[in-house]
Write a protein that holds these residues in place. Sequence first.
Motif, mmCIF file in Angstrom:
data_model
loop_
_atom_site.group_PDB
_atom_site.id
_atom_site.type_symbol
_atom_site.label_atom_id
_atom_site.label_comp_id
_atom_site.label_asym_id
_atom_site.label_seq_id
_atom_site.Cartn_x
_atom_site.Cartn_y
_atom_site.Cartn_z
ATOM 1 N N VAL A 7 -0.778 -8.690 -12.083
ATOM 2 C CA VAL A 7 -1.443 -7.405 -12.352
ATOM 3 C C VAL A 7 -1.989 -6.827 -11.054
ATOM 4 O O VAL A 7 -1.769 -5.654 -10.736
ATOM 5 N N ARG A 8 -2.687 -7.658 -10.281
ATOM 6 C CA ARG A 8 -3.189 -7.211 -8.988
ATOM 7 C C ARG A 8 -2.033 -6.816 -8.072
ATOM 8 O O ARG A 8 -2.105 -5.798 -7.367
ATOM 9 N N GLY A 9 -0.986 -7.630 -8.071
ATOM 10 C CA GLY A 9 0.151 -7.350 -7.207
ATOM 11 C C GLY A 9 0.813 -6.025 -7.526
ATOM 12 O O GLY A 9 1.121 -5.224 -6.631
ATOM 13 N N GLN A 10 1.028 -5.760 -8.820
ATOM 14 C CA GLN A 10 1.656 -4.500 -9.219
ATOM 15 C C GLN A 10 0.743 -3.310 -8.918
ATOM 16 O O GLN A 10 1.221 -2.224 -8.582
ATOM 17 N N TYR A 11 -0.553 -3.537 -9.013
ATOM 18 C CA TYR A 11 -1.514 -2.476 -8.674
ATOM 19 C C TYR A 11 -1.437 -2.157 -7.179
ATOM 20 O O TYR A 11 -1.430 -0.984 -6.784
ATOM 21 N N ILE A 12 -1.373 -3.185 -6.348
ATOM 22 C CA ILE A 12 -1.249 -2.980 -4.901
ATOM 23 C C ILE A 12 0.055 -2.265 -4.572
ATOM 24 O O ILE A 12 0.093 -1.351 -3.733
ATOM 25 N N LYS A 13 1.125 -2.660 -5.234
ATOM 26 C CA LYS A 13 2.417 -2.002 -5.018
ATOM 27 C C LYS A 13 2.340 -0.517 -5.356
ATOM 28 O O LYS A 13 2.937 0.317 -4.667
ATOM 29 N N ILE A 30 5.912 -9.420 -15.353
ATOM 30 C CA ILE A 30 5.810 -8.205 -14.532
ATOM 31 C C ILE A 30 5.797 -6.983 -15.433
ATOM 32 O O ILE A 30 5.003 -6.051 -15.233
ATOM 33 N N ASP A 31 6.655 -6.976 -16.449
ATOM 34 C CA ASP A 31 6.711 -5.855 -17.387
ATOM 35 C C ASP A 31 5.404 -5.703 -18.162
ATOM 36 O O ASP A 31 4.928 -4.584 -18.403
ATOM 37 N N THR A 32 4.816 -6.834 -18.566
ATOM 38 C CA THR A 32 3.534 -6.798 -19.287
ATOM 39 C C THR A 32 2.442 -6.191 -18.405
ATOM 40 O O THR A 32 1.637 -5.373 -18.869
ATOM 41 N N ALA A 33 2.433 -6.588 -17.136
ATOM 42 C CA ALA A 33 1.439 -6.043 -16.206
ATOM 43 C C ALA A 33 1.635 -4.542 -16.008
ATOM 44 O O ALA A 33 0.665 -3.761 -16.038
ATOM 45 N N ASP A 34 2.889 -4.127 -15.827
ATOM 46 C CA ASP A 34 3.171 -2.701 -15.623
ATOM 47 C C ASP A 34 2.769 -1.872 -16.838
ATOM 48 O O ASP A 34 2.188 -0.780 -16.703
ATOM 49 N N LYS A 35 3.067 -2.378 -18.011
ATOM 50 C CA LYS A 35 2.736 -1.663 -19.233
ATOM 51 C C LYS A 35 1.231 -1.483 -19.351
ATOM 52 O O LYS A 35 0.736 -0.389 -19.721
ATOM 53 N N TRP A 36 0.469 -2.522 -19.060
ATOM 54 C CA TRP A 36 -0.998 -2.439 -19.151
ATOM 55 C C TRP A 36 -1.549 -1.469 -18.106
ATOM 56 O O TRP A 36 -2.443 -0.683 -18.387
ATOM 57 N N LEU A 37 -1.023 -1.531 -16.876
ATOM 58 C CA LEU A 37 -1.522 -0.661 -15.811
ATOM 59 C C LEU A 37 -1.275 0.810 -16.113
ATOM 60 O O LEU A 37 -2.049 1.680 -15.710
#
Length: 298
Positions: free
Chosen positions: A95-101, A290-297
């Motif tokens: 989640v943090r990683g996808q947010y940084i991206k 990764i998909d779960t994190a992206d969906k939440w973000l």
Amino acid sequence: MLLVATAVLTGCGPSYDEMKKQTRAEQEKLRREDSLALKIGVMPTLDCLPMYVAEDYNMYDSTKADIRLKPFKAQIDCDAALANGKLEGCITDIVRGQYIKSKGVALDYVAATNAYWQIISNRTARIRRLKQLNDKMIAMARYSATALLADYAVDSAKLKQEEVFKIQINDVDLRLQMLLNNEMDAMVLPEPQATRARMYKHPVLLDSRDKDMHFGVIAFRSNDMKDKRRQQQFKVFIDGYNAACDSINKNGMAHYSSTLKKHYKIDDKTIKALPKMKFKHAEAPRQKDIDTADKWLK
């Protein structure tokens, strides 16, 4: 005679200006060496244990690479150092990683870790089920796996998000201390902090493993990994990391009690209470996480 000897000794020593120049030169040398080293941010969480073991037991080939672990107490600070180029890699969550991206920093996930999180309530608050979080405070960190799990808990209990007060406490050890001091109703904790909480009979309301959520990763800056020297350092890091995973799996975590005490500040009783964990060789995380994190973000 004593005065003469003192004067001679004083005259032979470096002047104040010379000492300042020498200190500046030494500092510049250390800065240069640090900039050339492969710097990896770590946290006092059990997913970092293979890196600590590799460092403490000389499993990194130091003749081929200078690898330096940089400790942080809060994931947000560790991630900020990565995003700002002060680190080449760090432990984090997807989640943090996808947010940084999403902020324009290219990252590669080089290893999925065995990190998991538990939502643990304060036993004095008498919260035994998620639906009892109504009008309660839960400690987490924004834009992280802990925030996602807090939201998931609220939704699964069919509560309204505004009915649960999510309090940002970034320092994982401080978060635990607030539970032990009865300053928080509930919180999301990794290991070994979760073990400490359970030892004091604080109830577990949710475990990310039971929900098939695996968000722990080691991330590296993509641009840094294009450099041939960095690629060589990275290979040494991965070889040492994998060797440490094998050693921990073979000997058990208690075998490395000195490392656990050094980096986690825990005692023998806590080490004995730690759950059995298997450490995997470095491999990419699952796309579904990764998909779960992206969906939440979003």
